[in-house]
Design a protein around this motif. Structure first.
Motif, PDB file in Angstrom:
ATOM      1  N   GLY A 558       0.806  -1.213   0.000  1.00  0.00           N
ATOM      2  CA  GLY A 558       0.000   0.000   0.000  1.00  0.00           C
ATOM      3  C   GLY A 558       0.840   1.265   0.000  1.00  0.00           C
ATOM      4  N   ASP A 559       0.605   2.158   0.971  1.00  0.00           N
ATOM      5  CA  ASP A 559       1.320   3.433   1.032  1.00  0.00           C
ATOM      6  C   ASP A 559       2.810   3.264   1.313  1.00  0.00           C
ATOM      7  N   ARG A 560       3.209   2.101   1.809  1.00  0.00           N
ATOM      8  CA  ARG A 560       4.635   1.870   2.088  1.00  0.00           C
ATOM      9  C   ARG A 560       5.420   1.478   0.844  1.00  0.00           C
ATOM     10  N   PHE A 561       4.716   1.298  -0.279  1.00  0.00           N
ATOM     11  CA  PHE A 561       5.417   0.939  -1.518  1.00  0.00           C
ATOM     12  C   PHE A 561       6.100   2.163  -2.096  1.00  0.00           C
ATOM     13  N   ASP A 562       7.381   2.037  -2.400  1.00  0.00           N
ATOM     14  CA  ASP A 562       8.172   3.095  -3.025  1.00  0.00           C
ATOM     15  C   ASP A 562       8.817   2.492  -4.274  1.00  0.00           C
ATOM     16  N   PRO A 563       8.526   3.015  -5.469  1.00  0.00           N
ATOM     17  CA  PRO A 563       9.098   2.408  -6.674  1.00  0.00           C
ATOM     18  C   PRO A 563      10.617   2.412  -6.679  1.00  0.00           C
ATOM     19  N   ARG A 564      11.226   3.421  -6.040  1.00  0.00           N
ATOM     20  CA  ARG A 564      12.691   3.460  -6.002  1.00  0.00           C
ATOM     21  C   ARG A 564      13.235   2.275  -5.206  1.00  0.00           C
ATOM     22  N   GLU A 565      12.561   1.936  -4.132  1.00  0.00           N
ATOM     23  CA  GLU A 565      13.009   0.803  -3.319  1.00  0.00           C
ATOM     24  C   GLU A 565      12.767  -0.516  -4.046  1.00  0.00           C
ATOM     25  N   PHE A 566      11.623  -0.623  -4.705  1.00  0.00           N
ATOM     26  CA  PHE A 566      11.342  -1.840  -5.476  1.00  0.00           C
ATOM     27  C   PHE A 566      12.378  -2.031  -6.571  1.00  0.00           C
ATOM     28  N   HIS A 567      12.680  -0.972  -7.299  1.00  0.00           N
ATOM     29  CA  HIS A 567      13.651  -1.092  -8.386  1.00  0.00           C
ATOM     30  C   HIS A 567      15.036  -1.433  -7.856  1.00  0.00           C
ATOM     31  N   GLN A 569      15.581  -3.275  -5.217  1.00  0.00           N
ATOM     32  CA  GLN A 569      15.492  -4.692  -4.899  1.00  0.00           C
ATOM     33  C   GLN A 569      15.698  -5.544  -6.149  1.00  0.00           C
ATOM     34  N   VAL A 570      15.102  -5.126  -7.261  1.00  0.00           N
ATOM     35  CA  VAL A 570      15.198  -5.899  -8.494  1.00  0.00           C
ATOM     36  C   VAL A 570      16.610  -5.830  -9.076  1.00  0.00           C
ATOM     37  N   LEU A 571      17.220  -4.653  -9.062  1.00  0.00           N
ATOM     38  CA  LEU A 571      18.446  -4.424  -9.827  1.00  0.00           C
ATOM     39  C   LEU A 571      19.745  -4.671  -9.079  1.00  0.00           C
ATOM     40  N   MET A 572      19.774  -4.426  -7.777  1.00  0.00           N
ATOM     41  CA  MET A 572      21.066  -4.270  -7.117  1.00  0.00           C
ATOM     42  C   MET A 572      21.751  -5.569  -6.713  1.00  0.00           C
ATOM     43  N   THR A 573      21.178  -6.705  -7.081  1.00  0.00           N
ATOM     44  CA  THR A 573      21.889  -7.971  -6.896  1.00  0.00           C
ATOM     45  C   THR A 573      22.099  -8.681  -8.230  1.00  0.00           C
ATOM     46  N   GLY A 574      22.182  -7.900  -9.305  1.00  0.00           N
ATOM     47  CA  GLY A 574      22.484  -8.481 -10.605  1.00  0.00           C
ATOM     48  C   GLY A 574      21.291  -9.183 -11.222  1.00  0.00           C
ATOM     49  N   LYS A 583      11.551 -15.154  -5.048  1.00  0.00           N
ATOM     50  CA  LYS A 583      11.743 -15.399  -3.619  1.00  0.00           C
ATOM     51  C   LYS A 583      12.312 -14.165  -2.922  1.00  0.00           C
ATOM     52  N   LYS A 584      13.230 -13.485  -3.579  1.00  0.00           N
ATOM     53  CA  LYS A 584      13.813 -12.289  -2.985  1.00  0.00           C
ATOM     54  C   LYS A 584      12.746 -11.222  -2.746  1.00  0.00           C
ATOM     55  N   ILE A 585      11.894 -10.985  -3.726  1.00  0.00           N
ATOM     56  CA  ILE A 585      10.851  -9.962  -3.573  1.00  0.00           C
ATOM     57  C   ILE A 585       9.835 -10.385  -2.515  1.00  0.00           C
ATOM     58  N   ASP A 586       9.486 -11.653  -2.482  1.00  0.00           N
ATOM     59  CA  ASP A 586       8.563 -12.127  -1.440  1.00  0.00           C
ATOM     60  C   ASP A 586       9.154 -11.894  -0.046  1.00  0.00           C
ATOM     61  N   ASP A 587      10.448 -12.186   0.114  1.00  0.00           N
ATOM     62  CA  ASP A 587      11.097 -11.972   1.409  1.00  0.00           C
ATOM     63  C   ASP A 587      11.124 -10.480   1.755  1.00  0.00           C
ATOM     64  N   TRP A 588      11.364  -9.638   0.757  1.00  0.00           N
ATOM     65  CA  TRP A 588      11.386  -8.192   0.999  1.00  0.00           C
ATOM     66  C   TRP A 588      10.013  -7.692   1.427  1.00  0.00           C
ATOM     67  N   ILE A 589       8.966  -8.155   0.756  1.00  0.00           N
ATOM     68  CA  ILE A 589       7.606  -7.753   1.122  1.00  0.00           C
ATOM     69  C   ILE A 589       7.308  -8.162   2.565  1.00  0.00           C
ATOM     70  N   ALA A 590       7.665  -9.405   2.905  1.00  0.00           N
ATOM     71  CA  ALA A 590       7.408  -9.890   4.266  1.00  0.00           C
ATOM     72  C   ALA A 590       8.166  -9.057   5.296  1.00  0.00           C
ATOM     73  N   ALA A 591       9.426  -8.700   4.972  1.00  0.00           N
ATOM     74  CA  ALA A 591      10.212  -7.890   5.906  1.00  0.00           C
ATOM     75  C   ALA A 591       9.619  -6.498   6.067  1.00  0.00           C
ATOM     76  N   LYS A 592       9.131  -5.921   4.975  1.00  0.00           N
ATOM     77  CA  LYS A 592       8.528  -4.586   5.033  1.00  0.00           C
ATOM     78  C   LYS A 592       7.241  -4.599   5.858  1.00  0.00           C
ATOM     79  N   LYS A 593       6.504  -5.684   5.774  1.00  0.00           N
ATOM     80  CA  LYS A 593       5.242  -5.784   6.513  1.00  0.00           C
ATOM     81  C   LYS A 593       5.481  -6.079   7.988  1.00  0.00           C
ATOM     82  N   GLY A 594       6.686  -6.537   8.310  1.00  0.00           N
ATOM     83  CA  GLY A 594       7.017  -6.818   9.706  1.00  0.00           C
ATOM     84  C   GLY A 594       6.436  -8.111  10.177  1.00  0.00           C
TER      85      GLY A 594
END
Length: 594
Positions: A558-567, A569-574, A583-594
């Protein structure tokens, strides 16, 4: 490029913050990555050269040999064994991602190693008209490619590489002859195209050869006597070694191979072709898909995009059918560039607009500059409308967006914005540059990758047209939809050719019926799919995956989504295999939700 690095690369590694301090298993993993990469570069010196690593710059290695293939397979076996001796559960979060990428890549590499028939089928068709040593080496050695020509040592290394050129060409002929003996041959269409390409290179002669081009701009720092010597040696090599080798290859393909080549353009017409295509689907997409899966997904996407094209046509004030719209877009003079200079200036203006808004979508911008150049004449007829060549991690060689000026009436202005987003910013230039500039990554993740991620990201980058302030002109929006349609049609046509027996003409007509692609472009596209089966599937499958993950993150955060952070996550590990990215994005979503 005027953009600067806006944040520290290390700080932009999203997973590092939740990883543990590196321990013994992490250290073992890094040693494995380093040793594997060093060994790979020593076996493949031209790959090192492409990175800007000059330690092996005097060699081309021994490609197109059984010994080279065996060494690659032995290395993959060793890498897999060493990896599985490391306890994944003891790694920090970032290293677990690296472990999964390395594991996936190694398993894909080993598939043909464990299947002798598959390995042979891949080996005995060593080049084609879309990619291969006769094209890649020419571009590298032209002075406009990956090989540097700044010092005396650079020119000396070029001479040493060129002395090995004829041997590589003769080994290519040997591989083709092996395929003929086994009844595993390429298509007549691809063979004729290769003959034409070789004709063009040979016809340039010695002084006009692309291999002589670096001689025209030797730096003043090289002494006149050395310049004269290098010039004489290089021209002698071209005259006595390189052109004769190219002539041998051309004559063999024309006189011996072409009569034995297959009429059918698809792999389904080749001995063992079904197994080859199944592997290439898996290799290109990193997903467990069948040809039928790909075909059905493509048909669904084509139908969806046709609907969006109808809506966009109404917005443009066009009231005809889609067939009439496609004809109008192909033939209307105002959409056709009048010069290569007009294309270059147009892309420069698009870049300025993108760079004005790019910080709204990305927290980290590549340090590497981006050049915009026309496609080299020796390959423009069969090349794509746009291509990207990576720069070096240290910025000494820029990334290059090549735009194709061949047959100008078919290079439509309505596709300019989406083409720049894909090949330039934030497409290939961002993804490739950010990975290789990130010294926190192991080399195989900085410089390696897979087509589904690399091309999927570039196609996803096209979907950012609205937040980047592009496609405000409805005709540019139609151009964007056409590019998306192209990638959807690839799923249908590539699988149609290689699994369902479609011929060249049917495939071209399908593309013309569902898009405003010019006949020149549609023909080049179809002949590309014939030459490199499966590669074109990666674009849409990668984009669909990234877009789906973004939609999921937006819905859950929701409001915690930031496209800069998503991008980031997608780009900065090659370039991750798609299951690893998910799996990486799922883990990131879970971490953001706490």
């Amino acid at each position: 490029m005027s953009l600067l690095l806006s944040t520290a690369l290390g700080a932009a590694l999203p997973m590092a913050a939740i990883g543990a301090t590196p321990g013994a298993e992490d250290a073992k993993l890094q040693v494995l990555f380093t040793d594997s990469d060093e060994a790979r570069l020593s076996r493949n010196p031209l790959s090192a050269l492409a990175r800007g690593d000059l330690r092996f710059a005097d060699s081309i290695g021994m490609p197109f040999t059984d010994a080279h293939d065996a060494a690659e397979c032995a290395a993959s076996e060793r890498d897999g064994k060493d990896l599985h001796a490391i306890r994944r559960a003891a790694l920090n979060a970032t290293d677990r991602i690296a472990y999964d990428v390395f594991d996936t890549n190694t398993k894909l590499d080993l598939i043909p190693c464990h299947d002798r028939d598959l390995l042979t089928s891949l080996a005995v068709r060593p080049i084609n008209h879309f990619q291969g040593f006769h094209l890649n080496y020419a571009e590298m050695a032209s002075g406009q490619g990956t090989a540097p020509f700044r010092t005396l040592a650079d020119y000396e290394n070029n001479l040493k590489r060129n002395r090995a050129f004829a041997g590589a060409i003769d080994r290519i002929i040997g591989r083709f002859r092996q395929g003929m003996a086994l009844g595993i041959v390429d298509s007549k269409l691809t063979t004729r195209n290769m003959v034409e390409q070789l004709d063009l290179q040979i016809a340039k002669g010695v002084e006009g050869s692309i291999y002589a081009a670096p001689l025209a701009k030797m730096p003043d720092t090289i002494a006149p006597a050395d310049q004269a010597r290098i010039r004489d040696e290089q021209l002698a090599l071209i005259r006595d070694g390189m052109i004769p080798a190219l002539t041998r290859l051309r004559d063999f393909l024309r006189d011996d191979y072409l009569p034995a080549a297959r009429e059918g353009v698809g792999l389904s017409a080749m001995k063992g072709g079904d197994k080859v295509y199944a592997y290439l689907i898996r290799r290109s997409t990193t997903l467990p898909l069948t040809a039928k899966d790909v075909h059905q997904i493509g048909l669904g996407e084509v139908a969806r995009i046709r609907g969006e094209m109808e809506e966009a046509a109404k917005a443009a004030g066009f009231n005809g059918t889609l067939a009439e719209l496609f004809t109008y877009m192909r033939t209307e003079k105002r959409f056709q560039p009048t010069s290569v200079e007009q294309l270059r200036e147009g892309f420069g203006a698009i870049r300025a607009r993108v760079e004005a808004r790019i910080g709204e979508q990305f927290s980290t911008i590549p340090a590497a500059p981006l050049d915009i150049r026309p496609t080299p004449a020796f390959k423009e007829k069969t090349a794509a409308g746009g291509e990207y060549m990576r720069g070096t991690a240290d910025g000494t060689r820029p990334g290059v967006f090549f735009y194709n000026g061949y047959d100008l009436p078919s290079r439509y202005l309505w596709e300019s914005e989406t083409l720049f987003l894909h090949e330039g910013e934030p497409g290939h230039h961002f993804q490739i540059s950010l990975a290789q500039e990130n010294a926190n990554l192991p080399s195989f993740m900085r410089y390696g990758g897979n087509t589904a991620f690399v091309e999927g990201w570039a196609l996803y980058a096209e979907t950012l047209w609205k937040p980047l302030g592009l496609e405000s002109d409805p005709w540019q929006r139609l151009g964007g939809l056409n590019d998306e349609m192209l990638r959807a049609m690839r799923l249908v046509v590539d699988s149609g050719i290689h699994a369902y027996g479609w011929d060249r003409d049917r495939s071209i007509q399908y593309m013309l019926d569902n898009s405003p692609e010019a006949v020149t472009d549609a023909t080049a596209e179809v002949e590309r799919y014939i030459a490199i089966p499966g590669q074109a599937l990666a674009y849409k499958m990668g984009q669909l995956t990234i877009s789906r993950l973004k939609a999921k993150a937006m819905a859950e955060l929701g409001d915690r989504f930031d496209p800069r952070e998503f991008h980031a996550q997608v780009l900065m590990t090659g370039a991750l295999p798609l299951p690893v990215l998910e799996k990486k994005i799922d883990d990131w979503i879970a971490a953001k939700k706490g």
